[in-house]
Design an enzyme around this catalytic site. Structure first.
Site, PDB file in Angstrom:
ATOM      1  CG  ASP A 123       2.804   4.325  -3.943  1.00  0.00           C
ATOM      2  OD1 ASP A 123       1.957   3.448  -3.737  1.00  0.00           O
ATOM      3  OD2 ASP A 123       2.822   5.414  -3.340  1.00  0.00           O
TER       4      ASP A 123
ATOM      5  CG  HIS B 204      -2.052   0.906   1.268  1.00  0.00           C
ATOM      6  ND1 HIS B 204      -2.395   1.739   0.249  1.00  0.00           N
ATOM      7  CD2 HIS B 204      -2.938   1.172   2.271  1.00  0.00           C
ATOM      8  CE1 HIS B 204      -3.435   2.488   0.601  1.00  0.00           C
ATOM      9  NE2 HIS B 204      -3.773   2.164   1.829  1.00  0.00           N
TER      10      HIS B 204
ATOM     11  CG  HIS C 271      -4.424   0.667  -8.271  1.00  0.00           C
ATOM     12  ND1 HIS C 271      -5.771   0.612  -7.976  1.00  0.00           N
ATOM     13  CD2 HIS C 271      -3.876   1.579  -7.457  1.00  0.00           C
ATOM     14  CE1 HIS C 271      -6.018   1.494  -7.019  1.00  0.00           C
ATOM     15  NE2 HIS C 271      -4.887   2.088  -6.670  1.00  0.00           N
TER      16      HIS C 271
END
Ligand code: SDX
Length: 436
Positions: A363, A268, A307
């Site tokens: 990210d 995460h 994702h």
């Protein structure tokens, strides 16, 4: 098209059922009527990790994973990133509408009133080793704030919620900066409320002996955009945690601490730090192909890729790439960008990743910017938590005011032993009691 009803036939009993379809879903509770006998508990749904389960109704964030769409309260993320400040977007996420200039000024003034930490909190931070991971420090310190503001337990009072929400949003940057300064044994820098939210964060992080910290406007704006991009993302793992913990009517500080703990995981929010470690391990463009092969052979993951919802390019990653170019005009190019771009190029052409619809997520590039701006990799997830606290609190408040919500308590499929009875220890199989 027929009625919004689902017709089900239970082949075990031959019974037929009509279940209403609402917003493309059926209520799991409507399945309880499906039984094989009167003492049967009734049918449940089984959905490990909630891959196909809506846990709530929410008006905050909309994502279309196939089209790569992200909107906060209906506004496309691209327009918010281009036209608004982070606190303006925070107001939108929390209140449902963009503020007027007067509303924004009042909101900024409220947040600025709460940027300082109680002096005992500084002593609490002093208790950590110099090399303590900032996420551990942040999670602990946020939870400790629940002891500083015990009135926060009155979660049904809207005015009290508003005050605690402002406190948490205001204090996240202060705690983060204190964690950073603690690592280097630097004196803490108090908030400077003449500065904007993001400039003040940079001030508390990096001010040394100059009389007044002056933030580079390009870097301050880039950080503000990054905060906007990370502010909310509907029912992700940490938001689900915030809703679950908050559903027991725990106070917002311990609920945010739990959400931040969920965020810290490498799958995460911890992924941005892992991306930098991955790029360091790859070392150069020439090594990328070998690294990708290793991943395809099942050894590790491409951190910053993939994702649960986006099966197309994460719209935030596209904006972050643009923001990186702005930052590098000031900081100089981060050499890891070339490795990241080569990794993206190879992965996007490779059947393994195409088949699994793996694209760069939020990210993948954010850490490269953060490092270029001077943040240490162990701070990257904290930089994710600072803005995400807005989303956690907005979702928490929406949960508390949703008449359909109550304490979260899922069921299970029991796979353990049937009933059995205790045998005295000297009679148990393999016991050595009394052997000598
Ligand atoms: C965030 O939910 C949110 O909205 C989160 C977030 C937010 O704003 O809150 O967007 C922020 O957390 C972004 C994600 C950051 N995490 C990472 O970058 C870590 C690397 N990514 C993966 O771990 C993964 O993609 C997840 C966790 C993000 C999503 O995992 P899923 O949806 O559970 O998918 P999966 O693990 O079931 O993968 C499906 C397949 C598997 O292969 P097979 O078993 O079918 O052979 O794809 C593979 C996985 O092995 N796969 C990857 C991969 N991600 C998935 N293979 C290599 N590299 C990857 N990154």
């Amino acid at each position: 098209m027929g009625q919004n009803m689902l017709s089900l036939t239970d082949q075990r009993t031959g019974l037929q059922f009509e279940v209403p379809i609402t917003d493309g879903t059926i209520r799991a509770a409507d399945l309880k009527q499906i039984k094989t006998s009167p003492d049967d508990f009734g049918m449940m749904t089984y959905d490990p990790a909630f891959l196909n389960t809506a846990s709530c109704r929410s008006a905050i964030t909309f994502i279309d994973g196939d089209k790569g769409i992200l909107r906060y309260r209906g506004y496309p993320i691209e327009e918010l990133a281009e036209n608004c400040s982070f606190l303006e977007v925070a107001y939108l996420i929390l209140n449902g509408e963009l503020p007027t200039d007067e509303e924004l000024n009042d909101w900024i003034a409220l947040v600025k009133r709460h940027t300082m930490l109680h002096e005992t909190t500084k002593k609490f931070l002093e208790g950590f080793r110099y090399d303590a991971h900032p996420m551990g420090m942040l999670i602990s310190t946020i939870a400790a704030l629940s002891t500083v503001y015990p009135e926060a337990r009155d979660i049904q009072d809207p005015e009290n919620r508003k005050k605690q929400i402002a406190r948490l949003i205001a204090k996240m940057p202060t705690i983060t900066a204190y964690c950073y300064r603690h690592h280097f044994g630097l004196p803490y820098i108090y908030p400077d409320n003449d500065l904007s939210f993001t400039e003040n964060f940079m001030n508390m992080m990096w001010k040394l002996l100059e009389p007044k910290y002056v933030a580079n406007p390009i870097l301050a704006r880039a950080l503000d955009i990054l905060f906007i991009l990370h502010a909310d993302h509907e029912q992700n793992c940490s938001t689900n945690t915030m809703r679950a913990v908050g559903s027991s009517q725990a106070d917002p500080y311990v609920s945010v601490a739990a959400a931040a703990a969920a965020l810290s995981g490498p799958l995460h929010g911890g992924a941005n730090e892992e991306v930098l470690h991955m790029l360091d391990e790859i070392g150069s463009k020439e090594n990328v192909a070998a690294y990708v092969k290793k991943v395809k052979d099942g050894h590790g993951k491409l951190m910053g890729f993939g994702h649960r919802v986006y099966k197309n390019y994460d719209p935030r990653a596209r904006i972050i790439k643009w923001t990186a170019d702005q930052v590098f005009t000031v900081t100089g190019l981060n050499p890891k960008l070339e490795i990241a771009k080569e990794l993206e190029r190879i992965a996007l052409e490779d059947e393994y990743f195409i088949k699994r619809k793996l694209y760069p997520n939020v990210d993948f590039y954010s850490g490269i910017i953060y490092e270029a701006m001077g943040f240490r990799p162990d701070l990257f997830t904290v930089l994710f938590a600072i803005p995400r606290v807005v989303g956690w609190l907005a979702q928490w408040q929406e949960m508390l005011t949703d008449p359909e919500q109550k304490i979260a308590r899922p069921r299970q499929i029991y796979t353990g032993s049937g009933e059995r009875h205790v045998v005295p220890i000297d009679k148990r199989h393999g016991s050595t009691v009394g052997a000598d």
